[in-house]
Scaffold this motif. Structure first.
Motif, PDB file in Angstrom:
ATOM      1  N   ASP A 107       0.836  -1.203   0.000  1.00 18.04           N
ATOM      2  CA  ASP A 107       0.000   0.000   0.000  1.00 18.04           C
ATOM      3  C   ASP A 107       0.867   1.248   0.000  1.00 18.04           C
ATOM      4  N   ILE A 108       0.612   2.126  -0.976  1.00 16.42           N
ATOM      5  CA  ILE A 108       1.381   3.367  -1.094  1.00 16.42           C
ATOM      6  C   ILE A 108       0.443   4.557  -1.138  1.00 16.42           C
ATOM      7  N   VAL A 109       1.025   5.730  -0.899  1.00 17.91           N
ATOM      8  CA  VAL A 109       0.301   6.993  -1.012  1.00 17.91           C
ATOM      9  C   VAL A 109       1.057   7.870  -1.989  1.00 17.91           C
ATOM     10  N   LEU A 110       0.326   8.456  -2.933  1.00 13.08           N
ATOM     11  CA  LEU A 110       0.880   9.414  -3.883  1.00 13.08           C
ATOM     12  C   LEU A 110       0.435  10.784  -3.393  1.00 13.08           C
ATOM     13  N   ALA A 111       1.378  11.574  -2.917  1.00  7.14           N
ATOM     14  CA  ALA A 111       1.071  12.867  -2.316  1.00  7.14           C
ATOM     15  C   ALA A 111       1.593  13.990  -3.203  1.00  7.14           C
ATOM     16  N   ALA A 112       0.682  14.847  -3.635  1.00  3.10           N
ATOM     17  CA  ALA A 112       1.057  15.976  -4.485  1.00  3.10           C
ATOM     18  C   ALA A 112       1.989  16.907  -3.723  1.00  3.10           C
ATOM     19  N   ASN A 113       2.992  17.419  -4.435  1.00  2.00           N
ATOM     20  CA  ASN A 113       3.963  18.321  -3.833  1.00  2.00           C
ATOM     21  C   ASN A 113       4.345  19.381  -4.874  1.00  2.00           C
ATOM     22  N   ILE A 114       3.394  20.174  -5.252  1.00  2.00           N
ATOM     23  CA  ILE A 114       3.484  21.268  -6.220  1.00  2.00           C
ATOM     24  C   ILE A 114       3.938  20.783  -7.600  1.00  2.00           C
ATOM     25  N   ASP A 115       5.262  20.622  -7.811  1.00  2.84           N
ATOM     26  CA  ASP A 115       5.770  20.273  -9.134  1.00  2.84           C
ATOM     27  C   ASP A 115       6.168  18.807  -9.267  1.00  2.84           C
ATOM     28  N   LYS A 116       5.922  18.038  -8.223  1.00  6.54           N
ATOM     29  CA  LYS A 116       6.259  16.617  -8.225  1.00  6.54           C
ATOM     30  C   LYS A 116       5.243  15.868  -7.373  1.00  6.54           C
ATOM     31  N   ILE A 117       5.334  14.560  -7.417  1.00  2.00           N
ATOM     32  CA  ILE A 117       4.476  13.705  -6.606  1.00  2.00           C
ATOM     33  C   ILE A 117       5.394  12.867  -5.730  1.00  2.00           C
ATOM     34  N   ASN A 118       5.146  12.883  -4.427  1.00  3.09           N
ATOM     35  CA  ASN A 118       5.914  12.045  -3.514  1.00  3.09           C
ATOM     36  C   ASN A 118       5.212  10.696  -3.399  1.00  3.09           C
ATOM     37  N   ILE A 119       5.999   9.634  -3.432  1.00  2.00           N
ATOM     38  CA  ILE A 119       5.456   8.287  -3.287  1.00  2.00           C
ATOM     39  C   ILE A 119       5.951   7.727  -1.959  1.00  2.00           C
ATOM     40  N   TRP A 120       5.013   7.468  -1.063  1.00  2.00           N
ATOM     41  CA  TRP A 120       5.302   7.016   0.287  1.00  2.00           C
ATOM     42  C   TRP A 120       4.724   5.630   0.534  1.00  2.00           C
ATOM     43  N   ASP A 121       5.362   4.866   1.399  1.00  2.88           N
ATOM     44  CA  ASP A 121       4.716   3.700   1.969  1.00  2.88           C
ATOM     45  C   ASP A 121       3.556   4.227   2.809  1.00  2.88           C
ATOM     46  N   ALA A 122       2.384   3.647   2.682  1.00  3.53           N
ATOM     47  CA  ALA A 122       1.186   4.172   3.359  1.00  3.53           C
ATOM     48  C   ALA A 122       1.373   4.262   4.876  1.00  3.53           C
ATOM     49  N   GLY A 123       1.986   3.260   5.481  1.00  2.00           N
ATOM     50  CA  GLY A 123       2.204   3.283   6.929  1.00  2.00           C
ATOM     51  C   GLY A 123       3.150   4.386   7.359  1.00  2.00           C
ATOM     52  N   LYS A 124       4.232   4.599   6.601  1.00  2.00           N
ATOM     53  CA  LYS A 124       5.194   5.658   6.928  1.00  2.00           C
ATOM     54  C   LYS A 124       4.589   7.043   6.732  1.00  2.00           C
ATOM     55  N   TYR A 125       3.741   7.166   5.727  1.00  5.88           N
ATOM     56  CA  TYR A 125       3.079   8.451   5.471  1.00  5.88           C
ATOM     57  C   TYR A 125       2.166   8.810   6.643  1.00  5.88           C
ATOM     58  N   LYS A 126       1.390   7.842   7.081  1.00  9.67           N
ATOM     59  CA  LYS A 126       0.488   8.054   8.225  1.00  9.67           C
ATOM     60  C   LYS A 126       1.291   8.405   9.477  1.00  9.67           C
ATOM     61  N   GLN A 127       2.390   7.686   9.700  1.00  3.67           N
ATOM     62  CA  GLN A 127       3.241   7.934  10.867  1.00  3.67           C
ATOM     63  C   GLN A 127       3.838   9.336  10.831  1.00  3.67           C
ATOM     64  N   PHE A 128       4.251   9.784   9.655  1.00  6.71           N
ATOM     65  CA  PHE A 128       4.827  11.118   9.503  1.00  6.71           C
ATOM     66  C   PHE A 128       3.867  12.174  10.054  1.00  6.71           C
ATOM     67  N   PHE A 129       2.590  12.060   9.714  1.00  6.81           N
ATOM     68  CA  PHE A 129       1.613  13.041  10.170  1.00  6.81           C
ATOM     69  C   PHE A 129       1.229  12.840  11.633  1.00  6.81           C
ATOM     70  N   GLU A 130       1.245  11.617  12.107  1.00  5.04           N
ATOM     71  CA  GLU A 130       0.921  11.360  13.513  1.00  5.04           C
ATOM     72  C   GLU A 130       1.966  11.936  14.449  1.00  5.04           C
ATOM     73  N   GLU A 131       3.197  12.046  13.973  1.00  4.74           N
ATOM     74  CA  GLU A 131       4.286  12.546  14.816  1.00  4.74           C
ATOM     75  C   GLU A 131       4.288  14.063  14.950  1.00  4.74           C
ATOM     76  N   PHE A 132       3.464  14.752  14.155  1.00  2.00           N
ATOM     77  CA  PHE A 132       3.395  16.209  14.219  1.00  2.00           C
ATOM     78  C   PHE A 132       2.135  16.635  14.954  1.00  2.00           C
ATOM     79  N   SER A 133       2.316  17.294  16.092  1.00  2.00           N
ATOM     80  CA  SER A 133       1.161  17.864  16.788  1.00  2.00           C
ATOM     81  C   SER A 133       0.758  19.138  16.056  1.00  2.00           C
ATOM     82  N   SER A 134      -0.435  19.620  16.331  1.00  2.00           N
ATOM     83  CA  SER A 134      -0.871  20.866  15.689  1.00  2.00           C
ATOM     84  C   SER A 134       0.030  22.026  16.116  1.00  2.00           C
TER      85      SER A 134
END
Length: 152
Positions: A107-134
């Protein structure tokens, strides 16, 4: 094009291919099917439309090769970069070495990043956002954006 928008889930097949989501295809310039895929700064991959990549390479080619930091940057940034193309079914094959670098599983996530698309492992992508508090996100935004406050 104002830049890529959105994030999309996709699945890698056993050969390391994924189907480029239709919503992303619609954001590409007419007839664009060639890309360059490379290592990202985080443990993800960057997918550049070929025209964007050509502009980046033009800038990099002007850097001073006598500077060891330039050579190191070029090796890290350009190493493994591979041209890829959508097949007739709209799928893209990920090079095995890059797939391994990003730790991509099924499972992967394709995340838009203005002029490119980042391709992440879905679990790592979710973890990246969970580690950032508001609060941490707000502090990061203030640091990066500084005094820029137009239309935000």
């Amino acid at each position: 094009m104002i830049g890529f928008l959105g994030e999309y889930e996709a699945t890698l097949d056993t050969k390391g291919r994924f189907l480029l989501p239709g919503a992303l295809k619609k954001q590409l310039p007419e007839g664009e099917s060639r890309f360059v895929i490379s290592r990202g700064f985080e443990k993800c991959l960057n997918l550049y439309p070929i025209n964007t990549w050509e502009g980046i390479v033009a800038k990099i080619s002007k850097l001073n090769d006598f500077d060891p930091k330039v050579r190191q940057f070029k090796l890290l940034f350009l190493g493994g970069a591979t041209e890829v193309e959508l097949d007739s079914a709209g799928r893209m094959l990920l090079p095995p070495s890059l797939k391994e670098f990003a730790g991509l599983t099924k499972d992967i996530v394709l995340a838009a990043n203005i002029d490119k698309i980042n391709i992440w492992d879905a679990g790592k992508y979710k973890q990246f956002f969970e580690e950032f508090s508001s609060e941490a996100f707000s502090a990061l935004a203030a640091e990066v954006m500084g005094g820029v406050n137009e239309n935000l």
